[in-house]
Design a protein around this motif. Structure first.
Motif, PDB file in Angstrom:
ATOM      1  N   TRP A 143       0.854  -1.192   0.000  1.00 46.08           N
ATOM      2  CA  TRP A 143       0.000   0.000   0.000  1.00 46.08           C
ATOM      3  C   TRP A 143       0.885   1.236   0.000  1.00 46.08           C
ATOM      4  CZ3 TRP A 143      -0.850   4.383   2.864  1.00 46.08           C
ATOM      5  CH2 TRP A 143      -2.023   5.095   2.563  1.00 46.08           C
TER       6      TRP A 143
ATOM      7  N   LEU B 199       0.474   1.303  -3.326  1.00 51.35           N
ATOM      8  CA  LEU B 199       0.521   0.636  -4.624  1.00 51.35           C
ATOM      9  C   LEU B 199       0.003  -0.784  -4.514  1.00 51.35           C
ATOM     10  CD1 LEU B 199       4.046   1.756  -5.923  1.00 51.35           C
ATOM     11  CD2 LEU B 199       1.832   2.894  -6.232  1.00 51.35           C
TER      12      LEU B 199
ATOM     13  N   ASP C 188       3.527  -3.010  -8.204  1.00 51.36           N
ATOM     14  CA  ASP C 188       4.417  -1.934  -8.661  1.00 51.36           C
ATOM     15  C   ASP C 188       3.673  -0.688  -9.124  1.00 51.36           C
ATOM     16  OD1 ASP C 188       6.622  -3.595  -8.203  1.00 51.36           O
ATOM     17  OD2 ASP C 188       6.449  -4.502 -10.196  1.00 51.36           O
ATOM     18  N   SER C 189       2.359  -0.713  -9.100  1.00 52.03           N
ATOM     19  CA  SER C 189       1.611   0.428  -9.620  1.00 52.03           C
ATOM     20  C   SER C 189       0.332   0.653  -8.822  1.00 52.03           C
ATOM     21  CB  SER C 189       1.269   0.221 -11.101  1.00 52.03           C
ATOM     22  OG  SER C 189       0.445  -0.919 -11.260  1.00 52.03           O
ATOM     23  N   PHE C 190      -0.202   1.857  -8.925  1.00 47.51           N
ATOM     24  CA  PHE C 190      -1.442   2.181  -8.238  1.00 47.51           C
ATOM     25  C   PHE C 190      -2.614   1.450  -8.890  1.00 47.51           C
ATOM     26  CE2 PHE C 190      -5.192   4.817  -7.377  1.00 47.51           C
ATOM     27  CZ  PHE C 190      -5.085   4.967  -6.006  1.00 47.51           C
TER      28      PHE C 190
END
Length: 351
Positions: free
Chosen positions: A231, A233, A236-238
């Motif tokens: 958190w 993310l 590796d990404s939102f």
């Protein structure tokens, strides 16, 4: 004291008795929701493979009883595919969570039905309230059937209960709790004028918190909380890859764990934004002191709930934290319903 005033005092006394009874029922249901969460989190829900509404209250009394129950459990997929080789002591541990969950359900039935009959036959229930109490009773009976319907879904080839049935079971429990809480508030409170303009906002907020709890049911039912333990993310990404990848796409919201966890997070962000906005508006408005206190409680519970939600993720769903996350959601709903009821009541609407 005049006869009219005496009658009013008499009826108010009965209303308070019924309100305190309902609050006691709501408190036990609150505990039931917590125990249900622990039962799910410890994977104990499929340990009782039979449903005996009457005889099922008798626990195993000796070693032979335990051996018989363990033998029955061994005939089902959860033991064969997940818990093969489990010891009798380990079985006893998961059995007791589910057993206590079912016994508490029966206890709730008793503490609701017996006082209801007493209040009904002594004519202490005011006009218009009896249908609501009967509806509570009907929903409670349905909850027991829904619980067994949920368990049955995990006693087939796939040793896991349906997320749809689990969410329905959780949602109905919260609905019963909210219904009882709202009704008790109507018996306890006296109308106090509140500033108009926040009514609709308060009602929408309560509805969204309830939907948020249902979203949490889907997370629990699919074990989606284990999918990403990071958190803010997700990996590796939102916005993670693979969102809404099932066909049709809408099915992903109910069956794809990545999408389910992502939606739960987005729902949480929405709730946080709306609660903060509502609190800002409410605390600047002309509202009564109890409602102002409730708004501060709402903010405190929101902060706790966010902390528990993030902790549940990053610590990989520890049972105490995840169970607290579920039950604080119900507390958050309680505070929201109190606020909504205050606006509803003060606007001259019926209870």
């Amino acid at each position: 004291m005049s006869h009219a005033n005496s009658t009013l005092h008499f009826n108010k006394q009965y209303d308070l008795q019924i309100a305190y009874w309902l609050l006691a029922c709501a408190a036990v249901i609150f505990g039931m929701i917590l125990l249900g969460g622990v039962t799910r989190l410890t994977n104990s829900g499929l340990s009782m493979v039979e449903w005996k509404p009457l005889m099922g209250i008798i626990p195993p009394l000796n070693h032979a009883d335990w051996q018989e129950l363990f033998f029955k459990y061994k005939q089902f997929p959860e033991y064969q595919k997940i818990n093969a080789g489990m010891s009798l002591d380990a079985f006893k541990s998961i059995f007791m969570y589910e057993y206590l969950h079912r016994v508490l359900g029966r206890f709730i039935g008793i503490i609701f039905v017996l006082p209801f009959l007493y209040f009904y036959f002594t004519k202490r229930i005011k006009p218009g309230l009896t249908p609501k109490l009967l509806l509570m009773l009907l929903l409670g009976g349905g909850q027991g059937l829904l619980g067994w319907y949920m368990v049955k879904s995990g006693l087939v080839d796939n040793p896991d209960v349906s997320q749809y049935r689990l969410t329905a079971h959780l949602g109905n429990a919260v609905l019963i709790f909210g219904f009882i809480w709202w009704t008790a508030l109507g018996l306890l409170s006296t109308p106090k004028p509140q500033q108009a303009g926040l009514n609709s906002f308060a009602y929408v907020l309560s509805g969204l918190i309830f939907l948020m709890i249902l979203s949490g049911g889907l997370v629990a039912g699919t074990n989606a909380g284990h999918a990403y333990s990071t958190w803010p993310l997700m990996g590796d990404s939102f916005i993670p890859a693979g969102l809404y990848s099932l066909q049709p796409a809408w099915l992903s919201a109910f069956e794809d764990i990545t999408t389910i966890q992502f939606n739960h997070r987005m729902f949480a962000y929405l709730i946080v934004a709306l609660v903060l906005t509502f609190a800002f508006k409410a605390l600047r408005a002309e509202i009564s002191k109890p409602v102002k206190i409730a708004v501060w409680c709402l903010l405190g519970l929101l902060a706790l709930q966010v902390t528990l939600g993030i902790s549940t993720l990053i610590f990989y769903v520890p049972v105490p934290v995840a169970a607290a996350h579920q039950v604080v959601a119900v507390a958050l709903l309680s505070a929201s319903l109190f606020i909504s009821h205050s606006f509803f009541h003060s606007s001259g609407q019926p209870n």
